[in-house]
Design an enzyme around this catalytic site. Structure first.
Site, PDB file in Angstrom:
ATOM      1  N   CYS A   1       0.815  -1.221   0.000  1.00 50.73           N
ATOM      2  CA  CYS A   1       0.000   0.000   0.000  1.00 50.73           C
ATOM      3  C   CYS A   1       0.848   1.271   0.000  1.00 50.73           C
ATOM      4  CB  CYS A   1      -0.941   0.013   1.194  1.00 50.73           C
ATOM      5  SG  CYS A   1      -2.000  -1.431   1.265  1.00 50.73           S
TER       6      CYS A   1
ATOM      7  N   HIS B   1      -3.564   7.057   3.312  1.00 49.82           N
ATOM      8  CA  HIS B   1      -3.939   5.757   2.743  1.00 49.82           C
ATOM      9  C   HIS B   1      -5.350   5.406   3.218  1.00 49.82           C
ATOM     10  CE1 HIS B   1      -3.909   1.755   1.369  1.00 49.82           C
ATOM     11  NE2 HIS B   1      -3.740   1.192   2.549  1.00 49.82           N
TER      12      HIS B   1
ATOM     13  N   ASN C   1     -10.079  -0.301   0.452  1.00 50.46           N
ATOM     14  CA  ASN C   1      -8.621  -0.203   0.385  1.00 50.46           C
ATOM     15  C   ASN C   1      -8.157  -0.729  -0.982  1.00 50.46           C
ATOM     16  OD1 ASN C   1      -5.859  -0.497   0.656  1.00 50.46           O
ATOM     17  ND2 ASN C   1      -5.945  -1.526   2.641  1.00 50.46           N
TER      18      ASN C   1
END
Ligand SMILES: CC(C)(COP(=O)(O)OP(=O)(O)OC[C@H]1O[C@@H](n2cnc3c(N)ncnc32)[C@H](O)[C@@H]1OP(=O)(O)O)[C@@H](O)C(=O)NCCC(=O)NCCS
Length: 345
Positions: free
Chosen positions: A132, A272, A302
């Site tokens: 990520c 994020h 996500n």
């Protein structure tokens, strides 16, 4: 000192590399697949509820790529939009960096497939794997090539088809992730500071908090590995949560410290987009105001390396960011990895 003479901020790049030239984002773009999977849809697939997912994560829906739509397709779509915004053709690209944990295949790199799809025949191309955190790792790589005058025009893409590695029978993880891509074109823009600093960090001792056991040299695909569901991602949710909050706070503070700016001067914080509770905890610890924050995870979940790239594009498109504004990107991911970047837009 008159206001005009007051330094805007310290540019850490100027301190560490006097010869370097600055590196700005001159175009952004994003792409998400058409198919929407809502929390209500998930209720029919695993033992979960819209109420549980919403209160624990903030996610309401996510996008799923079609069966014949791959990470390179999502990436190429986002890249085309970023190139258009930058006013460039693909032939002008010197380098393509794709951050992903869901490459079309283990090799060649997805960046090579994107190069072909775009017709960017002059460009070198490779993938970055920092989960990520990959988009910020990619920005820093681009910055290094531009600052050193090796390349003029670099395309950084975060792209994921996470639906291909999610275990759709595991309610602990399948509710969290989605597919999508975001891209940025980086170039020197005269008289602009651009990317002021990028913090990157990693802790391989915690690799087992979030990982995919199968498909690599340690556990190649076999009938047994497939039967044991080793080709799906696995996560220790609670430990990952705690580490995410700590690492994002530390990375953001380090980036701000290097630039000698206070969080109050940041126009837009783009974290994020993994979990609303992680984001809120980080923002509180940084002493930021909620209105500084940009959040779109309720729509996409996500999307790993694509997450901040999509959010950046949407923040720009929605008028939240204007030229000259200071923005803070802050990320966390498997590895463990983390990062933060301060950018003068
Ligand atoms: C995964 C996460 C949302 C779980 O939230 P949590 O508050 O920690 O929840 P817990 O782990 O305590 O689980 C509570 C219960 O909910 C259950 N549960 C888990 N997923 C569920 C779901 N989708 N629906 C309903 N119940 C669920 C668990 O089985 C557990 O039940 P039990 O108490 O009977 O064992 C949270 O830990 C998280 O977001 N972690 C970080 C994940 C992340 O961001 N990863 C990517 C990093 S880049």
């Amino acid at each position: 000192m008159s206001p005009a003479a007051t330094p805007k901020f310290k540019n850490p790049r100027a301190k560490y590399n006097f010869q370097g030239r600055s590196c700005s984002i001159t175009g952004v773009g994003s792409y998400v697949p058409a198919k929407v999977l809502t929390n209500t849809d998930l209720e029919k697939m695993v033992d979960t509820s819209d109420e549980w997912i919403t209160t624990r994560t903030g996610i309401k829906e996510r996008r799923l790529a079609a069966q014949n739509e791959f990470t390179s397709d999502l990436a190429a779509q986002a890249a085309g939009r970023a190139l258009q915004q930058a006013g460039l053709t693909a032939q002008q690209l010197d380098l393509i960096v794709v951050a992903t944990i869901t490459p079309d295949m283990p090799f060649p790199s997805t960046a090579c497939l994107v190069q072909d799809k775009l017709g960017a025949h002059r460009a070198a191309a490779f993938d970055v794997q920092a989960a990520c955190s990959g988009f910020i790792y990619g920005l820093e790589i681009a910055q290094q090539f531009i600052m050193s005058r090796t390349y003029d025009t670099v395309l950084v893409i975060g792209a994921e088809k996470l639906s291909s590695i999610v275990d759709w029978e595991d309610r602990n993880t399948c509710v969290l992730f989605g597919d999508g891509a975001g891209a940025a074109v980086l170039q020197n823009r005269p008289n602009a500071h651009g990317l002021l600093t990028a913090v990157m960090g990693a802790d391989g001792q915690k690799a087992d908090l979030l990982f995919m056991p199968g498909g690599g040299s340690r556990c190649p695909a076999s009938a047994e590995s497939v039967a044991s569901r080793l080709h799906f991602l696995r996560m220790e949710g609670k430990e990952t949560f705690k580490n995410a909050v700590q690492a994002m706070q530390t990375a953001a503070e380090e980036a701000l410290r290097r630039c000698e700016i206070d969080i109050s001067r940041i126009k837009c914080i783009i974290p994020h987009q993994a979990n609303r509770r992680i984001i809120d905890a980080v923002v509180e610890r940084l002493g930021a105001r909620p209105e500084q924050l940009f959040v779109n995870l309720h729509r996409y979940g996500n999307t790993s390396a694509a997450s901040v790239a999509i959010a950046l594009d949407e923040a720009v498109a929605s008028g939240r960011i204007h030229r000259g504004d200071l923005i803070l990107l802050v990320v966390f991911g498997a590895g463990l990895t983390w990062g933060a970047a301060v950018i003068e837009w």
